[in-house]
Design a protein around this motif. Structure first.
Motif, PDB file in Angstrom:
ATOM      1  N   TRP A  40      39.363  43.768  44.875  1.00 45.21           N
ATOM      2  CA  TRP A  40      39.837  44.858  44.026  1.00 45.21           C
ATOM      3  C   TRP A  40      39.744  44.501  42.552  1.00 45.21           C
ATOM      4  O   TRP A  40      39.512  45.379  41.711  1.00 45.21           O
ATOM      5  CB  TRP A  40      41.245  45.288  44.422  1.00 45.21           C
ATOM      6  CG  TRP A  40      41.187  46.094  45.678  1.00 45.21           C
ATOM      7  CD1 TRP A  40      41.709  45.779  46.885  1.00 45.21           C
ATOM      8  CD2 TRP A  40      40.510  47.351  45.871  1.00 45.21           C
ATOM      9  NE1 TRP A  40      41.405  46.749  47.807  1.00 45.21           N
ATOM     10  CE2 TRP A  40      40.680  47.726  47.211  1.00 45.21           C
ATOM     11  CE3 TRP A  40      39.773  48.188  45.028  1.00 45.21           C
ATOM     12  CZ2 TRP A  40      40.142  48.896  47.722  1.00 45.21           C
ATOM     13  CZ3 TRP A  40      39.239  49.356  45.543  1.00 45.21           C
ATOM     14  CH2 TRP A  40      39.435  49.701  46.879  1.00 45.21           C
ATOM     15  N   ARG A  41      39.866  43.227  42.199  1.00 50.55           N
ATOM     16  CA  ARG A  41      39.670  42.833  40.807  1.00 50.55           C
ATOM     17  C   ARG A  41      38.223  43.130  40.402  1.00 50.55           C
ATOM     18  O   ARG A  41      37.971  43.672  39.335  1.00 50.55           O
ATOM     19  CB  ARG A  41      39.977  41.353  40.614  1.00 50.55           C
ATOM     20  CG  ARG A  41      39.834  40.905  39.175  1.00 50.55           C
ATOM     21  CD  ARG A  41      40.063  39.403  39.018  1.00 50.55           C
ATOM     22  NE  ARG A  41      40.118  39.012  37.636  1.00 50.55           N
ATOM     23  CZ  ARG A  41      39.066  38.906  36.820  1.00 50.55           C
ATOM     24  NH1 ARG A  41      37.863  39.166  37.272  1.00 50.55           N
ATOM     25  NH2 ARG A  41      39.208  38.551  35.564  1.00 50.55           N
ATOM     26  N   VAL A  47      36.168  45.348  41.778  1.00 51.91           N
ATOM     27  CA  VAL A  47      35.990  46.801  41.752  1.00 51.91           C
ATOM     28  C   VAL A  47      36.511  47.367  40.427  1.00 51.91           C
ATOM     29  O   VAL A  47      35.829  48.163  39.769  1.00 51.91           O
ATOM     30  CB  VAL A  47      36.717  47.485  42.937  1.00 51.91           C
ATOM     31  CG1 VAL A  47      36.721  49.000  42.787  1.00 51.91           C
ATOM     32  CG2 VAL A  47      36.090  47.075  44.253  1.00 51.91           C
ATOM     33  N   LYS A  48      37.698  46.931  40.034  1.00 54.82           N
ATOM     34  CA  LYS A  48      38.278  47.461  38.799  1.00 54.82           C
ATOM     35  C   LYS A  48      37.450  47.072  37.579  1.00 54.82           C
ATOM     36  O   LYS A  48      37.153  47.913  36.736  1.00 54.82           O
ATOM     37  CB  LYS A  48      39.718  46.978  38.644  1.00 54.82           C
ATOM     38  CG  LYS A  48      40.672  47.622  39.653  1.00 54.82           C
ATOM     39  CD  LYS A  48      42.107  47.256  39.404  1.00 54.82           C
ATOM     40  CE  LYS A  48      42.370  45.805  39.695  1.00 54.82           C
ATOM     41  NZ  LYS A  48      43.780  45.436  39.610  1.00 54.82           N
ATOM     42  N   HIS A  49      37.085  45.790  37.466  1.00 54.71           N
ATOM     43  CA  HIS A  49      36.402  45.314  36.264  1.00 54.71           C
ATOM     44  C   HIS A  49      34.930  45.692  36.209  1.00 54.71           C
ATOM     45  O   HIS A  49      34.368  45.801  35.122  1.00 54.71           O
ATOM     46  CB  HIS A  49      36.559  43.795  36.129  1.00 54.71           C
ATOM     47  CG  HIS A  49      37.940  43.401  35.725  1.00 54.71           C
ATOM     48  ND1 HIS A  49      38.332  43.321  34.408  1.00 54.71           N
ATOM     49  CD2 HIS A  49      39.027  43.091  36.461  1.00 54.71           C
ATOM     50  CE1 HIS A  49      39.601  42.971  34.350  1.00 54.71           C
ATOM     51  NE2 HIS A  49      40.046  42.827  35.581  1.00 54.71           N
ATOM     52  N   CYS A  70      33.570  48.472  37.887  1.00 53.41           N
ATOM     53  CA  CYS A  70      33.332  49.904  38.138  1.00 53.41           C
ATOM     54  C   CYS A  70      34.394  50.772  37.470  1.00 53.41           C
ATOM     55  O   CYS A  70      34.100  51.529  36.561  1.00 53.41           O
ATOM     56  CB  CYS A  70      33.278  50.166  39.643  1.00 53.41           C
ATOM     57  SG  CYS A  70      33.037  51.901  40.085  1.00 53.41           S
ATOM     58  N   VAL A  71      35.615  50.653  37.913  1.00 54.38           N
ATOM     59  CA  VAL A  71      36.671  51.595  37.514  1.00 54.38           C
ATOM     60  C   VAL A  71      36.940  51.570  36.016  1.00 54.38           C
ATOM     61  O   VAL A  71      36.968  52.621  35.371  1.00 54.38           O
ATOM     62  CB  VAL A  71      37.964  51.316  38.309  1.00 54.38           C
ATOM     63  CG1 VAL A  71      39.111  52.190  37.824  1.00 54.38           C
ATOM     64  CG2 VAL A  71      37.718  51.543  39.802  1.00 54.38           C
ATOM     65  N   TYR A  72      37.120  50.376  35.428  1.00 48.02           N
ATOM     66  CA  TYR A  72      37.462  50.305  34.008  1.00 48.02           C
ATOM     67  C   TYR A  72      36.290  50.689  33.100  1.00 48.02           C
ATOM     68  O   TYR A  72      36.482  50.939  31.920  1.00 48.02           O
ATOM     69  CB  TYR A  72      37.934  48.907  33.633  1.00 48.02           C
ATOM     70  CG  TYR A  72      39.227  48.466  34.283  1.00 48.02           C
ATOM     71  CD1 TYR A  72      40.144  49.377  34.805  1.00 48.02           C
ATOM     72  CD2 TYR A  72      39.542  47.132  34.371  1.00 48.02           C
ATOM     73  CE1 TYR A  72      41.317  48.964  35.399  1.00 48.02           C
ATOM     74  CE2 TYR A  72      40.726  46.694  34.951  1.00 48.02           C
ATOM     75  CZ  TYR A  72      41.609  47.621  35.458  1.00 48.02           C
ATOM     76  OH  TYR A  72      42.783  47.203  36.038  1.00 48.02           O
ATOM     77  N   LEU A  93      32.621  54.832  43.645  1.00 44.75           N
ATOM     78  CA  LEU A  93      33.077  53.749  44.527  1.00 44.75           C
ATOM     79  C   LEU A  93      32.115  53.548  45.689  1.00 44.75           C
ATOM     80  O   LEU A  93      31.845  52.411  46.085  1.00 44.75           O
ATOM     81  CB  LEU A  93      34.489  54.024  45.036  1.00 44.75           C
ATOM     82  CG  LEU A  93      35.583  53.904  43.988  1.00 44.75           C
ATOM     83  CD1 LEU A  93      36.924  54.334  44.573  1.00 44.75           C
ATOM     84  CD2 LEU A  93      35.662  52.495  43.423  1.00 44.75           C
TER      85      LEU A  93
END
Length: 106
Positions: free
Chosen positions: A49-50, A52-54, A56-58, A72
């Motif tokens: 999840w780190r 994914v966040k760094h 893609c999401v952020y 995603l």
């Protein structure tokens, strides 16, 4: 994660409160918790999840939930099929899992 009426969490206060556990029990969801201090139980998911966040999401201003879901989907396809992982000796997760190089369609 939810799986067939089950939820597994760590023992954080947010997960042990009566409000949280009571709501789960009302819906027939069985609860299991990792042992106290068992940070390693979730380390692989936390690392995922780190990433994914760094990666893609952020980096994306999503228009709506559909846009997020599409991004995603693309990210996880990339993560598993084309992104090389140092801890996997610079192979993709699919190569390791299937024990052979993956040929991707264009």
């Amino acid at each position: 994660a939810f799986l067939q009426g089950r939820l597994n969490t760590d023992q954080g206060a947010q997960f042990t409160s009566e409000a949280f556990t009571g709501a789960l029990k009302e819906h027939g969801i069985r609860i299991s918790m990792d042992g106290k201090g068992c940070y390693h139980d979730n380390i692989f998911v936390e690392r995922l999840w780190r990433s994914v966040k760094h990666e893609c999401v952020y980096l994306t201003a999503f228009e709506d939930g559909r846009h997020l879901k599409q991004a995603l989907h693309r990210y996880f396809r990339h993560y598993n099929q084309t992104r090389y992982h140092q801890t996997l000796d610079y192979q993709t997760p699919d190569e390791v899992y299937y024990q052979q190089p993956m040929t991707l369609a264009a």
